[in-house]
Design a protein around this motif. Sequence first.
Motif, PDB file in Angstrom:
ATOM      1  N   ALA A 282       0.809  -1.230   0.000  1.00 21.68           N
ATOM      2  CA  ALA A 282       0.000   0.000   0.000  1.00 21.68           C
ATOM      3  C   ALA A 282       0.840   1.277   0.000  1.00 21.68           C
ATOM      4  N   PRO A 283       1.896   1.385   0.812  1.00 19.40           N
ATOM      5  CA  PRO A 283       2.691   2.624   0.798  1.00 19.40           C
ATOM      6  C   PRO A 283       3.314   2.926  -0.559  1.00 19.40           C
ATOM      7  N   ASN A 284       3.484   1.877  -1.406  1.00 18.72           N
ATOM      8  CA  ASN A 284       4.058   2.058  -2.735  1.00 18.72           C
ATOM      9  C   ASN A 284       2.984   2.128  -3.813  1.00 18.72           C
ATOM     10  N   GLY A 285       1.799   2.502  -3.417  1.00 18.71           N
ATOM     11  CA  GLY A 285       0.717   2.594  -4.384  1.00 18.71           C
ATOM     12  C   GLY A 285       0.201   1.248  -4.832  1.00 18.71           C
ATOM     13  N   GLY A 286       0.425   0.223  -3.992  1.00 12.74           N
ATOM     14  CA  GLY A 286      -0.062  -1.119  -4.307  1.00 12.74           C
ATOM     15  C   GLY A 286       0.889  -1.956  -5.134  1.00 12.74           C
ATOM     16  N   LYS A 287       2.052  -1.419  -5.484  1.00 16.05           N
ATOM     17  CA  LYS A 287       2.973  -2.144  -6.367  1.00 16.05           C
ATOM     18  C   LYS A 287       3.592  -3.336  -5.654  1.00 16.05           C
ATOM     19  N   MET A 288       3.543  -4.504  -6.307  1.00 14.41           N
ATOM     20  CA  MET A 288       4.082  -5.743  -5.758  1.00 14.41           C
ATOM     21  C   MET A 288       5.419  -6.080  -6.422  1.00 14.41           C
ATOM     22  N   ALA A 289       6.177  -6.941  -5.760  1.00 11.85           N
ATOM     23  CA  ALA A 289       7.408  -7.436  -6.366  1.00 11.85           C
ATOM     24  C   ALA A 289       7.050  -8.335  -7.545  1.00 11.85           C
ATOM     25  N   SER A 309      -2.869  -6.842 -19.636  1.00 12.38           N
ATOM     26  CA  SER A 309      -1.944  -6.368 -20.672  1.00 12.38           C
ATOM     27  C   SER A 309      -2.045  -4.851 -20.762  1.00 12.38           C
ATOM     28  N   PRO A 310      -1.173  -4.214 -21.537  1.00 10.83           N
ATOM     29  CA  PRO A 310      -1.303  -2.753 -21.716  1.00 10.83           C
ATOM     30  C   PRO A 310      -2.660  -2.361 -22.283  1.00 10.83           C
ATOM     31  N   GLU A 311      -3.244  -3.252 -23.081  1.00  6.12           N
ATOM     32  CA  GLU A 311      -4.556  -2.951 -23.666  1.00  6.12           C
ATOM     33  C   GLU A 311      -5.682  -3.157 -22.654  1.00  6.12           C
ATOM     34  N   THR A 312      -5.513  -4.110 -21.745  1.00  7.34           N
ATOM     35  CA  THR A 312      -6.508  -4.370 -20.688  1.00  7.34           C
ATOM     36  C   THR A 312      -5.772  -4.333 -19.355  1.00  7.34           C
ATOM     37  N   PRO A 313      -5.505  -3.141 -18.843  1.00 10.38           N
ATOM     38  CA  PRO A 313      -4.605  -3.024 -17.689  1.00 10.38           C
ATOM     39  C   PRO A 313      -5.258  -3.186 -16.318  1.00 10.38           C
ATOM     40  N   LEU A 314      -6.595  -3.224 -16.246  1.00  9.31           N
ATOM     41  CA  LEU A 314      -7.247  -3.240 -14.934  1.00  9.31           C
ATOM     42  C   LEU A 314      -8.221  -4.406 -14.837  1.00  9.31           C
ATOM     43  N   SER A 315      -8.120  -5.155 -13.750  1.00 12.47           N
ATOM     44  CA  SER A 315      -9.049  -6.266 -13.531  1.00 12.47           C
ATOM     45  C   SER A 315     -10.303  -5.776 -12.820  1.00 12.47           C
ATOM     46  N   ALA A 316     -11.373  -6.529 -12.977  1.00  9.95           N
ATOM     47  CA  ALA A 316     -12.559  -6.315 -12.144  1.00  9.95           C
ATOM     48  C   ALA A 316     -12.260  -6.862 -10.753  1.00  9.95           C
ATOM     49  N   PRO A 317     -13.004  -6.459  -9.738  1.00 11.61           N
ATOM     50  CA  PRO A 317     -12.792  -7.030  -8.406  1.00 11.61           C
ATOM     51  C   PRO A 317     -12.987  -8.547  -8.431  1.00 11.61           C
ATOM     52  N   PHE A 318     -12.135  -9.261  -7.719  1.00  9.76           N
ATOM     53  CA  PHE A 318     -12.284 -10.712  -7.619  1.00  9.76           C
ATOM     54  C   PHE A 318     -11.854 -11.159  -6.230  1.00  9.76           C
ATOM     55  N   GLU A 319     -12.258 -12.375  -5.888  1.00 13.94           N
ATOM     56  CA  GLU A 319     -12.050 -12.893  -4.538  1.00 13.94           C
ATOM     57  C   GLU A 319     -11.057 -14.049  -4.559  1.00 13.94           C
ATOM     58  N   THR A 320     -10.185 -14.093  -3.551  1.00  8.37           N
ATOM     59  CA  THR A 320      -9.323 -15.246  -3.302  1.00  8.37           C
ATOM     60  C   THR A 320      -9.544 -15.686  -1.858  1.00  8.37           C
ATOM     61  N   ALA A 321      -8.783 -16.685  -1.444  1.00  5.86           N
ATOM     62  CA  ALA A 321      -8.907 -17.154  -0.063  1.00  5.86           C
ATOM     63  C   ALA A 321      -8.436 -16.104   0.932  1.00  5.86           C
ATOM     64  N   PHE A 322      -7.687 -15.099   0.445  1.00 12.46           N
ATOM     65  CA  PHE A 322      -7.107 -14.106   1.341  1.00 12.46           C
ATOM     66  C   PHE A 322      -7.919 -12.820   1.436  1.00 12.46           C
ATOM     67  N   GLY A 323      -8.745 -12.564   0.440  1.00 14.24           N
ATOM     68  CA  GLY A 323      -9.528 -11.332   0.482  1.00 14.24           C
ATOM     69  C   GLY A 323     -10.064 -10.967  -0.890  1.00 14.24           C
ATOM     70  N   TRP A 324     -10.305  -9.660  -1.088  1.00 14.51           N
ATOM     71  CA  TRP A 324     -10.815  -9.146  -2.352  1.00 14.51           C
ATOM     72  C   TRP A 324      -9.755  -8.248  -2.974  1.00 14.51           C
ATOM     73  N   HIS A 325      -9.618  -8.335  -4.303  1.00 15.88           N
ATOM     74  CA  HIS A 325      -8.526  -7.651  -4.983  1.00 15.88           C
ATOM     75  C   HIS A 325      -9.017  -6.914  -6.221  1.00 15.88           C
ATOM     76  N   ILE A 326      -8.284  -5.859  -6.550  1.00 12.09           N
ATOM     77  CA  ILE A 326      -8.321  -5.236  -7.870  1.00 12.09           C
ATOM     78  C   ILE A 326      -6.864  -5.157  -8.299  1.00 12.09           C
ATOM     79  N   VAL A 327      -6.564  -5.623  -9.513  1.00 11.58           N
ATOM     80  CA  VAL A 327      -5.175  -5.689  -9.967  1.00 11.58           C
ATOM     81  C   VAL A 327      -4.962  -4.775 -11.165  1.00 11.58           C
ATOM     82  N   LYS A 328      -3.840  -4.083 -11.139  1.00  7.72           N
ATOM     83  CA  LYS A 328      -3.466  -3.199 -12.252  1.00  7.72           C
ATOM     84  C   LYS A 328      -2.166  -3.694 -12.878  1.00  7.72           C
ATOM     85  N   PHE A 329      -2.152  -3.825 -14.193  1.00 10.09           N
ATOM     86  CA  PHE A 329      -0.962  -4.267 -14.922  1.00 10.09           C
ATOM     87  C   PHE A 329       0.070  -3.136 -14.985  1.00 10.09           C
TER      88      PHE A 329
END
Length: 654
Positions: A282-289, A309-329
Motif C-alpha cells: 500500500a505505501p508504494n501505491g499497491g505495487k508488488m514485487a 496487458s497494456p490494452e486491458t490493464p485493470l481487472s474487475a474485483p475478484f475474490e481469493t482465499a485471502f480477500g478481495w482484490h483489484i489488480v493493475k498491470f
Amino acid sequence: MNLKHLLFGFLIVTSAIAKAQDSSKKVLFTIDDAPFYTDEFKRVYNKNIDLVKDESQKDLNQYLNLYVGYKLKINKANQLGLQNGSKYVNELNSYRAQLAKNYLTDVKVTNELIQEAYNRSLKEINGSHILFLVDENASPADTLKAFNKAIEVRKKIVAGEDFGALAMQYSEDPSAKENQGNLGYFSVFRMVYPFESGAYNTQVGQVSQPIRTRFGYHLIKVNDVRNNRGEVVVSHIMLLKSDDKELNKKNELRIQELYQKLQQGEEFEQVAKQFSEDKSSAPNGGKMAPFSSGQLSAEEFENVAFSLSPETPLSAPFETAFGWHIVKFNNKNAVKSFDEVKADLQTKLSRDERSRLIENSLTDKLRKKYTITKNKKVYAAVEKALTEDFYKGTWTSEDVKTPFGETILTINTKNAPGRDFLNFIQASQKEALEIKPLKTMVSVLFEKFTDQQLNAYYNANLENEFPEFANVMSEYRDGLLLFDLMEKEIWEKSKTDTLGLQSFYDINKQKYQWNKRYDVLVFSSTKEDYIKKVQKMLKKGKSASEIKEALNSGKEIEVIDKEGLFEEGSTLLPKNVSDKKGLTAIVKEGNYYFISRVKDIIPAGQKTFEECEGKVINDYQQYLEENWVSDLKKEFTIKVNSEVFEQVKAEIKL
C-alpha cells in the motif's frame, strides 16, 4: 526478526571467522591471560566494516571496545557452563546438521540437475494422468499387478479410447472424477521428480509408458506445452478477509466502491495508498514485487495478473482465499537467465526428491575415497544369526546371544561393531523387504549399512575436511552461547524485574511522550462540487453513513470517508487540520479534495507506562547490558597491548 537473528547479525560484526592465524600474528589483548590475536581482529574488522551502519563502530578504538566486550561475554558464558546445557547442545547440533547439507553433495551431479531444472523451467506443461496406487514398499506381486493394469489401460488409450473417460473410470486419484485427470499447467518442482521427468520426456498429444513414483504408477498425457510466462509486475488493492462476517460483507461492498472510483478516472496508486490493507504494498501505491507462475499461494490471483496487458490493464474485483482484490498491470519481465536463478534452483533441488541422486553419487565417491574393510568372520556370524522371523517382522537383535562386540566394518580408523549391524537389520524390518534367501538379504543390508556408516564418518569429519565449515561452526557456537547468556542475564531480567523497569520508566519519563493527537473524520473526493456537498451536510450534523448514502446513491462512488485518532505529523492527516475543533476548510492535495471534522484534540503529553511498555523494555535492556559489561570488565583481568594496537591501526589505515 527475532532476538536471535539480531544477535547473530551483531555476531557477524564482532566474531572471529577463522581459526588459522598467520605467522605475523601478535597478541592484541588478554583476558585472564588468555590471548587474542591481531590477525583475527584485523580480519574481522576488514571483513565487516562495510556492514557496519553505526559510524562510531568504524572507529578502531570503539571497535576494539566492542570486540573486547564480546569476548568477555563468551568467557562469562563458558564460566557459567552454558556450553553444557542440553538446549544449547541440541540447537548447535541441529544447526550443524543443516549446515552440513551444503557439503553432503556431489557438485557435478548437482550442477547437471540444476541445468536440467532450468531447461525445464523454460516450458510449462498442461498434463493429465491416470494413477494406479501401489505402496513404495509393496511386494513384487502387488507392484507387478499395478504395472500390468497400467499397461492394459494404456493399450485402450492407444487404441483410441478417450483419456478423460478412462481417467474417470480407472484413476485412483480422487480428483479425476471431477477433472478427468487434468492437472492444469505445471513446471519444474511442481510435481514429484519421476512424474516431472515423465511429463517433460513425453511429446504433446502422446501418452507415457507407466511412470513409477512413490504413489504408484502413472500414465501421463501431455495436452499442451507453452513457453514460460516469465514474470509479471502488477499493483493491487486488497481488502482482507477476517472471521467477522459483517466485516467481510462490508469489504465485499467496499471493493466494488473502489472499483467504481477507478473507472471514474481516479489514480490507482492514490486509492491503493488510502484503502489497500496489504501493508507491504500500500505505501508504494499497491505495487508488488515481480512474480512468476506458481510463485504465489493464490493461483486465482496469478491467472488474473497474467491475463492483463497494456490494452486491458485493470481487472474487475475478484475474490481469493485471502480477500478481495483489484489488480493493475504494470509490465512483464522476460524469463530470467540461468545465472540469475541458479541459487534459487539449487535451494529447491535440495528439498526435492532428486536430491537422492546427489546423495547416491556422493556415496559412490566416498567408497573410492576411504579404505573400507569387512570382518568376514563377524559377517558370517551375522548371517547365521538371522532367521526367517525377519520376514514376519518379529526378529530382534537382542535375541542373538552370541556377543558381537567385535568390529564388522572399518572405515579408515573408525570401527563399527557387529552389534550395530544387527540393530540396523532389526530396524530394516519396517521396510518390509522381501529379498530372499536370507544370505542375499544380509548382503543387501550390509551394503546399505556400509553406505550409512560412510556418510556418518564423512559427516563427522567435515571440520577436518573443510576449514571453512569449521570456521562457520565456531562462529555459530559462540553466537549461540552469547544468545543464551544475554537471555539469562539481560532479556529475562528486563521482563521480570518489574520494580527496576518501573523505576527506569520514572527516571526517563521525558523520553516517552505523545505528540498532539486529533480525533478526526475525513472525507475525500476528486470532485470539488461533491466535497462542498459534504461540507454542507456536515454543517447540518449529518453522520458519515448518511452522507455516503446520499451522495453515493448513483452508479458512481463520489466520496469516501476515513475516521480515527491521528498523531500530529501523520501522513494520513490532511494538512489543513488545526487545533480548532469542528469543520476545517476544504483543501486540495494532489487530485483529491478533503474536508475534515475535528471531534477532539488531545494535547501532547506523557505516555503511560502501559502505552510505551515495549519501548521501555528495549531501553531498559540496553541500560542493563551497558552496566553489565562494565561489571564484567571488573570481574576479568583485561590487558591491551597498546603498542601492538597502534601498529594495527596503522596497518588498517594503509
